[in-house]
Design an enzyme around this catalytic site. Sequence first.
Site, PDB file in Angstrom:
ATOM      1  N   THR A 139      -1.794   0.087  11.144  1.00  0.00           N
ATOM      2  CA  THR A 139      -2.559   0.302   9.908  1.00  0.00           C
ATOM      3  C   THR A 139      -3.090  -1.033   9.403  1.00  0.00           C
ATOM      4  OG1 THR A 139      -2.496   1.167   7.643  1.00  0.00           O
ATOM      5  CG2 THR A 139      -0.410   0.352   8.532  1.00  0.00           C
ATOM      6  N   SER A 140      -4.324  -0.999   8.859  1.00  0.00           N
ATOM      7  CA  SER A 140      -5.023  -2.245   8.503  1.00  0.00           C
ATOM      8  C   SER A 140      -4.521  -2.872   7.207  1.00  0.00           C
ATOM      9  CB  SER A 140      -6.525  -1.965   8.376  1.00  0.00           C
ATOM     10  OG  SER A 140      -6.739  -1.003   7.363  1.00  0.00           O
ATOM     11  N   ASP A 177      -4.497  13.678  11.684  1.00  0.00           N
ATOM     12  CA  ASP A 177      -4.340  14.425  12.941  1.00  0.00           C
ATOM     13  C   ASP A 177      -2.923  15.000  13.024  1.00  0.00           C
ATOM     14  OD1 ASP A 177      -2.466  12.595  14.344  1.00  0.00           O
ATOM     15  OD2 ASP A 177      -4.138  11.199  14.435  1.00  0.00           O
ATOM     16  N   ARG A 189     -14.855  15.950  13.667  1.00  0.00           N
ATOM     17  CA  ARG A 189     -13.539  15.321  13.914  1.00  0.00           C
ATOM     18  C   ARG A 189     -12.493  16.375  14.285  1.00  0.00           C
ATOM     19  NH1 ARG A 189     -12.266  11.733   8.941  1.00  0.00           N
ATOM     20  NH2 ARG A 189     -10.440  11.186  10.170  1.00  0.00           N
ATOM     21  N   HIS A 245      -2.122  11.529   3.481  1.00  0.00           N
ATOM     22  CA  HIS A 245      -3.574  11.687   3.290  1.00  0.00           C
ATOM     23  C   HIS A 245      -4.076  13.058   3.743  1.00  0.00           C
ATOM     24  CE1 HIS A 245      -4.248   7.013   3.158  1.00  0.00           C
ATOM     25  NE2 HIS A 245      -3.763   7.507   2.032  1.00  0.00           N
ATOM     26  N   GLN A 291      -0.527   8.174   7.516  1.00  0.00           N
ATOM     27  CA  GLN A 291      -1.801   8.248   6.788  1.00  0.00           C
ATOM     28  C   GLN A 291      -2.789   9.086   7.584  1.00  0.00           C
ATOM     29  OE1 GLN A 291      -2.938   4.076   5.163  1.00  0.00           O
ATOM     30  NE2 GLN A 291      -1.483   3.723   6.801  1.00  0.00           N
ATOM     31  N   ASN A 292      -2.416   9.396   8.832  1.00  0.00           N
ATOM     32  CA  ASN A 292      -3.350  10.087   9.713  1.00  0.00           C
ATOM     33  C   ASN A 292      -3.402  11.573   9.383  1.00  0.00           C
ATOM     34  OD1 ASN A 292      -3.529   7.614  10.881  1.00  0.00           O
ATOM     35  ND2 ASN A 292      -2.245   8.112  12.643  1.00  0.00           N
ATOM     36  N   LEU A 352      -1.990  -4.063  16.862  1.00  0.00           N
ATOM     37  CA  LEU A 352      -2.775  -4.737  17.900  1.00  0.00           C
ATOM     38  C   LEU A 352      -3.245  -6.111  17.424  1.00  0.00           C
ATOM     39  CD1 LEU A 352      -4.077  -4.260  20.703  1.00  0.00           C
ATOM     40  CD2 LEU A 352      -6.042  -3.272  19.515  1.00  0.00           C
ATOM     41  N   GLU A 353      -3.620  -6.166  16.134  1.00  0.00           N
ATOM     42  CA  GLU A 353      -4.178  -7.407  15.582  1.00  0.00           C
ATOM     43  C   GLU A 353      -3.494  -7.727  14.265  1.00  0.00           C
ATOM     44  OE1 GLU A 353      -8.277  -6.452  15.105  1.00  0.00           O
ATOM     45  OE2 GLU A 353      -8.637  -6.368  17.270  1.00  0.00           O
TER      46      GLU A 353
HETATM   47  C1  BJW Z   1      -3.982  -0.627  16.673  1.00  0.00           C
HETATM   48  C2  BJW Z   1      -4.500  -0.112  17.872  1.00  0.00           C
HETATM   49  C3  BJW Z   1      -3.587   0.129  18.918  1.00  0.00           C
HETATM   50  C4  BJW Z   1      -6.129  -0.353  16.481  1.00  0.00           C
HETATM   51  N1  BJW Z   1      -2.293  -0.132  18.744  1.00  0.00           N
HETATM   52  N2  BJW Z   1      -2.704  -0.884  16.522  1.00  0.00           N
HETATM   53  C5  BJW Z   1      -9.222  -1.990  -5.548  1.00  0.00           C
HETATM   54  C6  BJW Z   1      -7.997  -2.572  -5.289  1.00  0.00           C
HETATM   55  C7  BJW Z   1      -6.907  -1.803  -4.882  1.00  0.00           C
HETATM   56  C8  BJW Z   1      -7.043  -0.431  -4.720  1.00  0.00           C
HETATM   57  C9  BJW Z   1      -8.257   0.138  -4.989  1.00  0.00           C
HETATM   58  C10 BJW Z   1      -9.334  -0.631  -5.392  1.00  0.00           C
HETATM   59  N3  BJW Z   1     -10.392   0.199  -5.566  1.00  0.00           N
HETATM   60  C11 BJW Z   1     -10.004   1.456  -5.262  1.00  0.00           C
HETATM   61  C12 BJW Z   1      -8.710   1.441  -4.907  1.00  0.00           C
HETATM   62  C13 BJW Z   1      -7.881   2.597  -4.489  1.00  0.00           C
HETATM   63  C14 BJW Z   1      -8.300   3.145  -3.148  1.00  0.00           C
HETATM   64  C15 BJW Z   1      -8.318   2.013  -2.131  1.00  0.00           C
HETATM   65  O1  BJW Z   1      -7.319   1.666  -1.524  1.00  0.00           O
HETATM   66  N4  BJW Z   1      -9.477   1.440  -1.866  1.00  0.00           N
HETATM   67  C16 BJW Z   1      -9.560   0.305  -0.934  1.00  0.00           C
HETATM   68  C17 BJW Z   1     -10.676   0.550   0.065  1.00  0.00           C
HETATM   69  C18 BJW Z   1      -9.702  -0.962  -1.744  1.00  0.00           C
HETATM   70  N5  BJW Z   1      -7.292   4.126  -2.793  1.00  0.00           N
HETATM   71  C19 BJW Z   1      -7.388   5.372  -3.175  1.00  0.00           C
HETATM   72  O2  BJW Z   1      -8.359   5.792  -3.794  1.00  0.00           O
HETATM   73  C20 BJW Z   1      -6.214   6.260  -2.870  1.00  0.00           C
HETATM   74  N6  BJW Z   1      -5.807   6.925  -4.056  1.00  0.00           N
HETATM   75  C21 BJW Z   1      -5.361   6.260  -5.116  1.00  0.00           C
HETATM   76  O3  BJW Z   1      -5.252   5.048  -5.142  1.00  0.00           O
HETATM   77  O4  BJW Z   1      -5.031   7.104  -6.144  1.00  0.00           O
HETATM   78  C22 BJW Z   1      -4.619   6.494  -7.371  1.00  0.00           C
HETATM   79  C23 BJW Z   1      -3.131   6.619  -7.528  1.00  0.00           C
HETATM   80  C24 BJW Z   1      -2.272   6.125  -6.576  1.00  0.00           C
HETATM   81  C25 BJW Z   1      -0.912   6.201  -6.755  1.00  0.00           C
HETATM   82  C26 BJW Z   1      -0.411   6.811  -7.873  1.00  0.00           C
HETATM   83  C27 BJW Z   1      -1.275   7.333  -8.830  1.00  0.00           C
HETATM   84  C28 BJW Z   1      -2.644   7.225  -8.645  1.00  0.00           C
HETATM   85  C29 BJW Z   1      -6.575   7.323  -1.854  1.00  0.00           C
HETATM   86  C30 BJW Z   1      -6.855   6.750  -0.512  1.00  0.00           C
HETATM   87  C31 BJW Z   1      -7.315   7.842   0.436  1.00  0.00           C
HETATM   88  C32 BJW Z   1      -7.695   7.286   1.790  1.00  0.00           C
HETATM   89  N7  BJW Z   1      -8.311   8.294   2.538  1.00  0.00           N
HETATM   90  C33 BJW Z   1      -8.688   8.022   3.932  1.00  0.00           C
HETATM   91  C34 BJW Z   1      -9.446   9.242   4.453  1.00  0.00           C
HETATM   92  C35 BJW Z   1      -8.457  10.377   4.696  1.00  0.00           C
HETATM   93  C36 BJW Z   1      -9.098  11.546   5.314  1.00  0.00           C
HETATM   94  C37 BJW Z   1      -9.731  11.230   6.650  1.00  0.00           C
HETATM   95  O5  BJW Z   1      -9.106  10.727   7.582  1.00  0.00           O
HETATM   96  O6  BJW Z   1     -10.910  11.523   6.752  1.00  0.00           O
HETATM   97  O7  BJW Z   1      -7.528   7.768   4.716  1.00  0.00           O
HETATM   98  S1  BJW Z   1      -9.658   6.526   4.126  1.00  0.00           S
HETATM   99  C38 BJW Z   1      -8.939   6.043   5.645  1.00  0.00           C
HETATM  100  O8  BJW Z   1      -8.203   4.806   5.496  1.00  0.00           O
HETATM  101  C39 BJW Z   1      -7.886   7.130   5.962  1.00  0.00           C
HETATM  102  C40 BJW Z   1      -6.767   6.298   6.500  1.00  0.00           C
HETATM  103  O9  BJW Z   1      -5.555   7.028   6.427  1.00  0.00           O
HETATM  104  C41 BJW Z   1      -6.795   5.078   5.646  1.00  0.00           C
HETATM  105  C42 BJW Z   1      -6.098   3.899   6.235  1.00  0.00           C
HETATM  106  O10 BJW Z   1      -6.690   3.487   7.424  1.00  0.00           O
HETATM  107  P1  BJW Z   1      -5.804   2.872   8.584  1.00  0.00           P
HETATM  108  O11 BJW Z   1      -4.908   3.906   9.115  1.00  0.00           O
HETATM  109  O12 BJW Z   1      -5.163   1.626   8.124  1.00  0.00           O
HETATM  110  O13 BJW Z   1      -6.917   2.604   9.717  1.00  0.00           O
HETATM  111  P2  BJW Z   1      -7.872   1.355   9.954  1.00  0.00           P
HETATM  112  O14 BJW Z   1      -8.974   1.808  10.846  1.00  0.00           O
HETATM  113  O15 BJW Z   1      -8.249   0.699   8.709  1.00  0.00           O
HETATM  114  O16 BJW Z   1      -6.957   0.328  10.753  1.00  0.00           O
HETATM  115  C43 BJW Z   1      -6.521   0.604  12.067  1.00  0.00           C
HETATM  116  C44 BJW Z   1      -5.453  -0.419  12.428  1.00  0.00           C
HETATM  117  O17 BJW Z   1      -4.939  -0.088  13.699  1.00  0.00           O
HETATM  118  C45 BJW Z   1      -5.997  -1.859  12.534  1.00  0.00           C
HETATM  119  O18 BJW Z   1      -5.108  -2.720  11.851  1.00  0.00           O
HETATM  120  C46 BJW Z   1      -5.988  -2.140  14.047  1.00  0.00           C
HETATM  121  O19 BJW Z   1      -5.668  -3.498  14.346  1.00  0.00           O
HETATM  122  C47 BJW Z   1      -4.868  -1.236  14.516  1.00  0.00           C
HETATM  123  N8  BJW Z   1      -5.014  -0.776  15.909  1.00  0.00           N
HETATM  124  N9  BJW Z   1      -5.841   0.042  17.802  1.00  0.00           N
HETATM  125  C48 BJW Z   1      -1.867  -0.663  17.614  1.00  0.00           C
HETATM  126  N10 BJW Z   1      -4.002   0.622  20.168  1.00  0.00           N
END
Ligand code: BJW
Length: 235
Positions: free
Chosen positions: A173-174, A90, A55, A105, A87-88, A199-200
Amino acid sequence: MKIVVLTGAGISAESGVPTFRGSDGLWEGHRVEDVASPEGFARDPQLVHTFYNGRRRKLLEVEPNPAHRALAKLARVRGVDLTLVTQNIDDLHERAGSEEVLHMHGELLKARCNECGVVIPCREDLSRASICPACKGIDCMRPHVVWFGEVPFGLDEIAAAISSSDRFVAIGTSGRVYPAASFVSWARQAGVSTLELNLEESAASGVFHESRRGRAGEIVPLWVEEVISSVNQRS
Ligand code: BJW
């Protein structure tokens, strides 16, 4: 006008950076828990290094798009106080000209030592043989990113910015990953007006006051121009 913008993978999609949640449930062919959790890293550090090395190399080949550039322009508008949270991992916001970006992130172009905690710039591949430049440890460097189960960066600052803002805007963001997915609820609880640009439909669409659909590269510049004219009318 105080605005908090949260960006997700969708804003970088048109630059050629893949989003996370494909229809096959896999992330570039991997199960998310294998490559984005401390447990996955402990189980197979080289797999995780290889995944992030790929990546990182791709990131160095892509460019910011009009959505990144529009947000950089917004930050320079007199009368706008913008907090840009992404959250990105990049660096496309920075390359488009945004000077202050809160990477909740982490950042792909940084590495961290698991032993001494030092954070260093990183444009090269990491491996188990990488040596920490500070403590000289071996097999202790990791990508400076936030995996599942780890606490995102800057949450206090983000919460304060949202609660004192006039508008909260989520772009591409999703709404499936917490705590970022809760920011819209935090904003609503504070009486802040909320807008989604995507987008969606997302998992959080129903919580926003308004949702607009389209490609970020098209709808973000339009929205920014709208904000600029409304700020200009006020002054
Ligand atoms: C377009 C488009 C175009 C496409 N134009 N739009 C159960 C319930 C609730 C929470 C939890 C649970 N079990 C566990 C949890 C917590 C967990 C969590 O959320 N899990 C879920 C899966 C349920 N979260 C965590 O563990 C976080 N930490 C935490 O909670 O700590 C505890 C705490 C919090 C606060 C205080 C004290 C303690 C940490 C989360 C870390 C996420 N890490 C990642 C990887 C980062 C490194 C890497 O990139 O490799 O972050 S995962 C990944 O998802 C990445 C992203 O930043 C993140 C979000 O993704 P994003 O950006 O939303 O992307 P997509 O692909 O999902 O969506 C893309 C969107 O774009 C879509 O909507 C498309 O429609 C749209 N789109 N093209 C406009 N052209």
